[in-house]
Design a protein around this motif. Structure first.
Motif, short mmCIF file in Angstrom:
data_model
loop_
_atom_site.label_atom_id
_atom_site.label_comp_id
_atom_site.label_asym_id
_atom_site.label_seq_id
_atom_site.Cartn_x
_atom_site.Cartn_y
_atom_site.Cartn_z
N PHE A 40 9.98 -32.67 12.59
CA PHE A 40 9.23 -32.92 13.81
C PHE A 40 10.21 -33.05 14.98
O PHE A 40 11.32 -33.54 14.81
CB PHE A 40 8.40 -34.21 13.70
CG PHE A 40 7.28 -34.13 12.71
CD1 PHE A 40 6.03 -33.68 13.10
CD2 PHE A 40 7.49 -34.51 11.39
CE1 PHE A 40 5.00 -33.60 12.19
CE2 PHE A 40 6.46 -34.43 10.46
CZ PHE A 40 5.21 -33.98 10.86
N SER A 41 9.78 -32.61 16.16
CA SER A 41 10.62 -32.78 17.35
C SER A 41 10.67 -34.26 17.72
O SER A 41 9.84 -35.07 17.29
CB SER A 41 10.06 -31.97 18.52
OG SER A 41 8.74 -32.38 18.82
N LYS A 42 11.66 -34.65 18.52
CA LYS A 42 11.79 -36.05 18.93
C LYS A 42 10.58 -36.48 19.76
O LYS A 42 9.97 -35.67 20.45
CB LYS A 42 13.07 -36.25 19.74
CG LYS A 42 14.34 -36.14 18.91
CD LYS A 42 15.57 -36.45 19.74
CE LYS A 42 16.83 -36.39 18.91
NZ LYS A 42 18.04 -36.73 19.69
N PHE A 43 10.24 -37.74 19.66
CA PHE A 43 9.06 -38.24 20.38
C PHE A 43 9.30 -39.69 20.80
O PHE A 43 10.29 -40.31 20.42
CB PHE A 43 7.80 -38.12 19.52
CG PHE A 43 7.94 -38.72 18.15
CD1 PHE A 43 7.63 -40.04 17.93
CD2 PHE A 43 8.38 -37.95 17.08
CE1 PHE A 43 7.75 -40.61 16.67
CE2 PHE A 43 8.51 -38.50 15.82
CZ PHE A 43 8.20 -39.84 15.61
N ASP A 44 8.37 -40.22 21.60
CA ASP A 44 8.44 -41.59 22.09
C ASP A 44 7.31 -42.41 21.48
O ASP A 44 6.20 -41.92 21.28
CB ASP A 44 8.31 -41.63 23.61
CG ASP A 44 9.37 -40.79 24.31
OD1 ASP A 44 10.42 -40.53 23.69
OD2 ASP A 44 9.13 -40.38 25.46
N LEU A 45 7.60 -43.68 21.20
CA LEU A 45 6.59 -44.60 20.70
C LEU A 45 6.33 -45.69 21.73
O LEU A 45 7.27 -46.34 22.20
CB LEU A 45 7.05 -45.25 19.38
CG LEU A 45 7.25 -44.35 18.17
CD1 LEU A 45 7.63 -45.20 16.95
CD2 LEU A 45 6.01 -43.54 17.88
N LYS A 46 5.06 -45.90 22.07
CA LYS A 46 4.69 -46.93 23.05
C LYS A 46 4.22 -48.19 22.34
O LYS A 46 3.55 -48.12 21.31
CB LYS A 46 3.59 -46.40 23.97
CG LYS A 46 4.04 -45.24 24.85
CD LYS A 46 2.94 -44.81 25.80
CE LYS A 46 3.41 -43.69 26.72
NZ LYS A 46 2.36 -43.27 27.67
N GLU A 47 4.55 -49.33 22.93
CA GLU A 47 4.16 -50.61 22.36
C GLU A 47 2.64 -50.77 22.46
O GLU A 47 2.04 -50.51 23.50
CB GLU A 47 4.87 -51.74 23.12
CG GLU A 47 4.97 -53.04 22.32
CD GLU A 47 3.77 -53.92 22.57
OE1 GLU A 47 3.28 -54.52 21.60
OE2 GLU A 47 3.33 -54.00 23.73
#
Length: 219
Positions: free
Chosen positions: A186-193
């Protein structure tokens, strides 16, 4: 809710196809199959960054060997080619280090995938095959506990690819033992709180390797 709906669809297809199969000639080659499986999951350690005043420093996430489980339904088009639609859950225990403080947690995902399989070798009992597919992360989250409460970061909708090497051993005309090695990218991604703050973990990696053992039912 999405998972319940997905399993309901699979079971509906299973029941319908079973009835249809019984009405067909018993000597006709079976096409549909249902597979249940479980195994181990490996995810690489990560050095990531936080995007918030409280998460300015680099964050280290160390993961341990985890587990995977899933269910899939497939169709055998001919002796060489099959397609599979499935759902898989993977979970790895993790240790998140922020400002030299370590917090125990979990790195987990729910994934829906579509695979194409190609038989490399086949005899009366055994089949060795390879394949590739597309996967969509229905949900991925990184959790850790701090000061007696859980902090959770999540994302969804990411698309990736995976490669497959698998082996079938026929136990009977209907039951098949399956072993599968799967590598996903998977490509890099961001996780939100999830608690509503502006905290975000950026540039996360998720390229899990799973080794599963399952049972197929042909119908």
């Amino acid at each position: 809710m999405r998972l319940v709906q997905f399993i309901a669809i699979i079971m509906s297809v299973f029941c319908f196809s079973s009835i249809k199969t019984e009405a067909q000639n018993k000597n006709q080659e079976r096409k549909f199959f249902l597979k249940l499986y479980g195994g181990g999951s490996h995810v690489s350690n990560m050095n990531i960054n936080g995007q918030d005043a409280e998460l300015l420093n680099s964050i280290n996430v160390d993961t341990k060997i985890g587990f995977s489980s899933g269910i899939s339904i497939g169709y055998q088009w001919n002796e060489k080619i099959a397609t599979v639609l499935g759902w898989e859950y993977k979970s790895n225990s993790s240790s998140t280090s922020i400002d030299n403080m370590e917090y125990d947690g979990n790195y987990a995902s729910n994934t829906i995938y579509l695979d194409g399989l190609y038989s490399l070798y086949k005899n009366d009992k055994s089949t060795l095959y390879t394949g590739a597919g597309l996967a969509m992360i229905e949900e991925i989250d990184l959790d850790y506990e701090t000061n007696g409460s859980e902090v959770s970061f999540s994302d969804s909708g990411r698309i990736g690819v995976h490669l497959i090497l698998a082996y079938d051993y026929e136990l009977s005309r209907r039951w098949i033992l399956n072993t599968e090695l799967r590598k996903s990218f998977f490509s890099k991604f961001d996780l939100k709180e999830e608690g509503g703050s502006n905290q975000t973990l950026v540039d996360l990696k998720y390229n899990p390797t799973t080794l599963n053992i399952g049972i197929k039912y042909m119908f």
